[in-house]
Each structure stands twice: as C-alpha cells, then as structure tokens.
Design an enzyme around this catalytic site. Structure first.
Site, short mmCIF file in Angstrom:
data_model
loop_
_atom_site.label_atom_id
_atom_site.label_comp_id
_atom_site.label_asym_id
_atom_site.label_seq_id
_atom_site.Cartn_x
_atom_site.Cartn_y
_atom_site.Cartn_z
N ASN A 7 -22.81 -35.86 -58.91
CA ASN A 7 -24.35 -35.10 -58.32
C ASN A 7 -24.60 -33.91 -59.06
O ASN A 7 -24.12 -32.75 -59.09
CB ASN A 7 -23.70 -34.79 -56.80
CG ASN A 7 -24.81 -34.26 -55.99
OD1 ASN A 7 -25.83 -33.90 -56.49
ND2 ASN A 7 -24.65 -33.79 -54.85
N ARG A 73 -26.29 -39.14 -58.56
CA ARG A 73 -27.64 -38.74 -57.98
C ARG A 73 -28.85 -38.51 -58.63
O ARG A 73 -28.65 -37.44 -59.76
CB ARG A 73 -27.16 -37.44 -57.16
CG ARG A 73 -28.32 -36.58 -56.26
CD ARG A 73 -28.21 -35.24 -55.86
NE ARG A 73 -29.27 -34.70 -55.17
CZ ARG A 73 -29.54 -33.48 -55.22
NH1 ARG A 73 -28.70 -32.43 -56.17
NH2 ARG A 73 -30.64 -33.15 -54.89
N HIS A 162 -34.47 -34.64 -50.78
CA HIS A 162 -33.18 -34.56 -49.51
C HIS A 162 -33.37 -35.95 -48.85
O HIS A 162 -32.62 -35.78 -47.91
CB HIS A 162 -33.38 -33.38 -48.68
CG HIS A 162 -33.20 -32.10 -49.23
ND1 HIS A 162 -34.15 -30.86 -48.89
CD2 HIS A 162 -32.44 -31.65 -50.25
CE1 HIS A 162 -33.67 -29.90 -49.63
NE2 HIS A 162 -32.68 -30.18 -50.32
N LEU A 191 -31.24 -27.61 -44.54
CA LEU A 191 -31.15 -26.36 -44.90
C LEU A 191 -30.09 -25.80 -45.96
O LEU A 191 -29.06 -25.44 -45.44
CB LEU A 191 -31.30 -25.28 -43.51
CG LEU A 191 -32.22 -25.91 -42.57
CD1 LEU A 191 -32.03 -24.99 -41.30
CD2 LEU A 191 -33.52 -25.92 -42.93
N GLY A 194 -32.16 -25.35 -51.34
CA GLY A 194 -33.52 -25.88 -51.26
C GLY A 194 -33.50 -26.28 -49.99
O GLY A 194 -32.20 -26.55 -49.32
N ARG A 223 -37.12 -20.03 -53.75
CA ARG A 223 -38.47 -20.85 -53.86
C ARG A 223 -39.35 -20.39 -52.66
O ARG A 223 -38.88 -20.36 -51.59
CB ARG A 223 -38.30 -22.51 -53.77
CG ARG A 223 -37.71 -23.06 -55.02
CD ARG A 223 -37.34 -24.54 -54.79
NE ARG A 223 -35.87 -24.72 -54.95
CZ ARG A 223 -35.37 -26.04 -54.69
NH1 ARG A 223 -36.01 -26.88 -54.31
NH2 ARG A 223 -34.17 -26.28 -54.72
N ASP A 263 -28.24 -15.27 -50.63
CA ASP A 263 -27.13 -15.83 -49.65
C ASP A 263 -27.22 -15.38 -48.34
O ASP A 263 -27.34 -14.02 -47.85
CB ASP A 263 -25.81 -14.89 -50.19
CG ASP A 263 -24.72 -15.33 -49.56
OD1 ASP A 263 -24.51 -16.19 -48.74
OD2 ASP A 263 -23.60 -14.52 -49.63
N ARG A 265 -25.67 -15.27 -45.73
CA ARG A 265 -24.59 -14.68 -45.10
C ARG A 265 -24.72 -13.35 -45.16
O ARG A 265 -24.88 -12.30 -43.85
CB ARG A 265 -23.03 -15.15 -45.41
CG ARG A 265 -22.22 -14.77 -44.39
CD ARG A 265 -20.63 -15.32 -44.93
NE ARG A 265 -20.85 -16.12 -45.95
CZ ARG A 265 -19.78 -16.84 -46.57
NH1 ARG A 265 -18.78 -17.14 -45.59
NH2 ARG A 265 -20.12 -17.56 -47.50
N VAL A 312 -27.09 -23.88 -44.84
CA VAL A 312 -27.45 -22.84 -43.83
C VAL A 312 -27.45 -23.44 -42.39
O VAL A 312 -26.69 -22.90 -41.55
CB VAL A 312 -28.80 -22.25 -44.20
CG1 VAL A 312 -29.48 -21.51 -43.01
CG2 VAL A 312 -29.10 -21.63 -45.45
N ASN A 315 -23.60 -23.73 -41.37
CA ASN A 315 -22.61 -22.51 -41.42
C ASN A 315 -23.33 -21.44 -40.73
O ASN A 315 -22.52 -20.44 -40.55
CB ASN A 315 -22.25 -22.40 -42.89
CG ASN A 315 -21.52 -23.22 -43.37
OD1 ASN A 315 -20.36 -23.87 -42.80
ND2 ASN A 315 -21.80 -23.88 -44.46
N GLU A 367 -23.64 -35.85 -49.09
CA GLU A 367 -24.31 -36.80 -50.05
C GLU A 367 -23.54 -37.61 -50.95
O GLU A 367 -23.80 -38.91 -51.29
CB GLU A 367 -25.15 -35.73 -50.97
CG GLU A 367 -26.32 -35.34 -50.04
CD GLU A 367 -27.19 -34.30 -50.89
OE1 GLU A 367 -26.68 -33.06 -51.32
OE2 GLU A 367 -28.39 -34.12 -51.24
P1 ADP Z 1 -27.70 -26.62 -52.21
O1 ADP Z 1 -29.04 -26.68 -51.55
O2 ADP Z 1 -27.33 -25.92 -53.44
O3 ADP Z 1 -26.85 -27.78 -52.03
P2 ADP Z 1 -25.98 -25.91 -49.87
O4 ADP Z 1 -26.38 -26.83 -48.90
O5 ADP Z 1 -24.63 -25.76 -50.46
O6 ADP Z 1 -27.02 -25.64 -51.13
O7 ADP Z 1 -26.38 -24.58 -49.26
C1 ADP Z 1 -26.23 -23.14 -49.73
C2 ADP Z 1 -26.48 -22.06 -48.96
O8 ADP Z 1 -25.82 -22.19 -47.96
C3 ADP Z 1 -26.09 -20.84 -49.61
O9 ADP Z 1 -27.12 -20.28 -50.36
C4 ADP Z 1 -25.88 -19.82 -48.27
O10 ADP Z 1 -27.08 -19.03 -48.21
C5 ADP Z 1 -25.68 -20.61 -47.37
N1 ADP Z 1 -24.26 -20.82 -46.89
C6 ADP Z 1 -23.17 -21.19 -47.16
N2 ADP Z 1 -22.28 -20.99 -46.41
C7 ADP Z 1 -22.49 -20.02 -45.49
C8 ADP Z 1 -21.96 -19.42 -44.39
N3 ADP Z 1 -20.67 -19.58 -44.03
N4 ADP Z 1 -22.79 -18.58 -43.56
C9 ADP Z 1 -24.16 -18.56 -43.98
N5 ADP Z 1 -24.75 -19.24 -44.89
C10 ADP Z 1 -23.79 -19.94 -45.57
#
Ligand code: ADP
Length: 382
Positions: A7, A73, A162, A191, A194, A223, A263, A265, A312, A315, A367
């Site tokens: 991926n 992917r 997605h 979420l 991307g 973005r 980020d 969090r 997001v 988590n 995925e």
């Molecule tokens: P990608 O689109 O790169 O595959 P992910 O689906 O892994 O991304 O999501 C990444 C985002 O998830 C991070 O930028 C972060 O903002 C958010 N994230 C990951 N863990 C947590 C958490 N424990 N609490 C809040 N946000 C989180």
C-alpha cells in the site's frame, strides 16, 4: 496461500502478509505487517528504495517461503479500471498514463508495481484501485458544469477516491446492523490525513466529495478541500504558478494552515486548552463535514446509518462529539460513553443513542484486508 499487500501512499509504504486457507478463505489471517515512513523526507529517497527495505524485511519474516500473489493499492484507475486488474506490462503502462491525473498519489504505486514485478517475475500481481468503487456514480454526480470538451480531451470529471476503504467499512457496518449490503443506503466518511465522504445507495456509490483529484471536499490534514475556483484564478494573476498552487493546496492548507499542523490529537488538546486557532480549525472541518453528511443524506435517498472511519474517525472521540453535535437536525444524538469507548476498537460500534433517528457507527478500516481479498478473487482462492 500467502498474499502480500503493498500500500504505497504519497510518503509511506505499508505492507502486510496474509495467509488464506481453503477452509477459511474469507479475509485470511495476517501474519506480518510493517511500514516505511517519511519517504522523500530523509533517509529513504523514493518508493524503489522503500520497496528494497520491505523486501529485506519480508525475507526475514518468510524465512525462505515465497508469496503466492501480490496485491497493490493504486490510487487512480481513471475510467478504464472499474475493478481489480491482473498486472502485465500493458496494464502497468495504462496505470502510468494515469499518473498525470494524480501526480502525488499514483507514481508511488507504479514504482512499487515495477519493483515488485521485477523482483517476483512468476508471482501473479493485482492492482486494486481507490477509484473503482465509484464507477457507479451517476453522470449528474460525476459531471462538472464545465464544457464537455474538457471531459473528452482531458478526462476532467469526478472520479472519487478511498473507495476500497468505503466499501470495506460499509460492508462491515451492514454486518453489524444485520442489513444486506445491496439494501444499504447510507453515508460513509473516511477521515484520515486525506478525508472524503461518500453517499451509498443500494450498496453503490452515488456521490462522493473527492473529485478529479483527491483535493476536493473536506478540510484535510494539509489539503484545502473545497475552495472557490476563483481564488486560483486570482492567485495566478498575482504571480503563482502551477507548482506554487499545487504545494499551497496540497501541502500547506487544511489543518496545517488553520491550526499550524495536522495532528488531530494535538489540535484537539490545544483547542481544549483555549487555543482559538485550533478551535476554529476544528469548527471549520466539522461544519463542512456535517454539511456534506446532510447533503448526502438526501443524495442516498435517506441514510440508514452514518459510518465513520480513518485515523480521525476511529480515534478522535472529541472530533466525533463535535461532529455529532451538529447532526441534531437529522435526529442524531451522541451517546457520550459509547463515543469514549469506541476509540481504537477492533470491531465497530454505535456511538449514537438508541433513540437516534439514524445510528452513527465507528468502524475501523482495513484497506490491506480488502486488497488481499480482491487479489485472491482475481488470482483464484487457495
Ligand atoms: P492516512 O490518510 O495517511 O492513511 P490515517 O487514516 O492513518 O491517515 O489518519 C491519520 C490521522 O489520524 C493523523 O493525522 C491524526 O490526525 C489522526 N489520528 C491518529 N491517531 C489519533 C488519535 N489517537 N487521536 C486523534 N487523532 C488521531
């Protein structure tokens, strides 16, 4: 039967190895996984080098065994790839031709395909496309109100992304709800860094927020999502060029522009501590997402559920709570205890109250699992 999934993201390469047994063909069992990150930012220069690292790790993990199939992917399948494709040279060239449509996202996938087909010449390899699930978009949803010439000459239309994730979590949600996927109408929001929302009607995509590129729609990590296209014209006249706009919209907008970084969090913590920029960033993102969910409730003919996934969605309990607070007009209300418990689960769970008009579910995406299943479906089950 061992299936390797590669991926390739814009700056990462994730892999997983799953074993499929004849008596339990569905999904397989994951026996290894790993990730090479920050590709292009430091030690690892490109996806070819990342592939070499992964290949070295696989040698250790597999200890002399070889994989029986590889699933890749690929972000953009254009109009041609409406489903997974068994890779040969012609297919690689066709995917490469789509690089222009997704310059940040497609080339890493192609680099990995080239490296992997060189490394394992006899192993069947399959490309699985993020766009395929959206092949069912009706024309009134995929058309932009632009001259048809632009569609015919350049393929300018909505493609959507997605899709692998949306279909996977949508199907998991229908399992939990005891509804047949073919009978499911709902809204699925992926979420992550991307982010996109999709309206599903009868188990098919009927509208989606990402468009010609994965830039349209929601506020994302870096973005912009939707902006008035007039802004781009204005900036061009102010001296921006294509590369300047590209990096502005793809790398220096979204949460990064509004809150200083991407980020979730840290942004939620800052907002809770009274940081006004962070608060505004979260409100802007939640407002836009709520607006899309309301619109897609209509587009799917009345949603039976709203499903949240991605880093997001899976988590961030504070972001989910902020979103659900805006969905009251749809008859949705949050169960705060369920919302707190829903974080980091293997299984999905409902975070709305039992008397909500529409349930809201958090369902973790996978995925790699979906790509492995698609790969086995193409090369033949064990
Ligand atoms: P990608 O689109 O790169 O595959 P992910 O689906 O892994 O991304 O999501 C990444 C985002 O998830 C991070 O930028 C972060 O903002 C958010 N994230 C990951 N863990 C947590 C958490 N424990 N609490 C809040 N946000 C989180």
């Amino acid at each position: 039967m061992l299936v390797l999934v590669l991926n390739a993201g814009s700056s990462s390469l994730k892999y997983s190895v799953r074993r499929f047994d004849p008596d339990r063909p569905s999904g397989g069992v994951r026996i290894a996984k790993g990730i090479v990150e920050r590709i292009g930012e430091g030690g690892v220069t490109d996806h070819v080098q990342a592939f070499d690292i992964v290949s070295g790790e696989l040698d250790e993990v597999l200890g002399g065994r070889t994989v029986d199939a590889v699933g890749h992917r690929v972000v953009h399948g254009g109009e041609r790839f409406t489903g997974p494709a068994l890779i040969d040279n012609e297919i690689i060239r066709a995917i490469e031709q789509l690089n222009e449509l997704a310059p940040l996202h497609n080339p890493p996938g192609v680099q990995c395909i080239r490296a992997a087909t060189r490394a394992w010449t006899k192993v069947p390899q399959v490309a699985v496309f993020d766009t395929s699930f959206h092949r069912t978009l009706p024309e009134h949803a995929w058309r932009y109100a632009l001259p048809e010439e632009l569609y015919r000459r350049y393929g300018i239309r909505r493609y959507g992304f997605h899709g692998t994730s949306v279909q996977y979590v949508g199907q998991r949600a229908t399992d939990l709800m005891d509804v047949r996927w073919e009978d499911f109408d709902g809204v699925v929001a992926h979420l992550g860094n991307g982010a996109s929302v999709t309206a599903v009607r009868g188990g098919r995509s009927v509208d989606t927020s990402m468009g010609f590129t994965p830039l349209e729609g929601l506020v994302m990590g870096t973005r912009s999502g939707d902006v008035d296209p007039g802004v781009l014209v204005f900036l061009l006249r102010k001296g921006y060029d294509a590369d300047g706009l590209d990096s502005l919209l793809n790398r220096n907008s979204g949460f990064k522009a509004l809150a200083g970084h991407n980020d979730m969090r840290a942004i939620t913590e800052a907002a809770a501590a009274g940081n006004e920029e962070a608060e505004l960033a979260l409100e802007t993102a939640a407002h836009r997402l709520a607006r899309y969910i309301g619109g897609y409730h209509v587009a799917c003919g009345g949603a039976q559920a709203v499903v949240l996934t991605g880093g997001v969605g899976e988590n961030s309990a504070p972001f989910r709570a902020r979103l659900l607070a805006k969905l009251g007009p749809l008859g949705i209300s949050l169960d705060p205890a369920a919302n707190e418990e829903a974080t980091g689960l293997e299984e999905g769970r409902t975070i709305s109250t039992p008397d909500s008009a529409i349930p809201v579910l958090v369902v973790p995406t996978d995925e790699e699992h979906a790509i492995a299943e698609a790969t086995v479906a193409v090369v033949g089950a064990p």
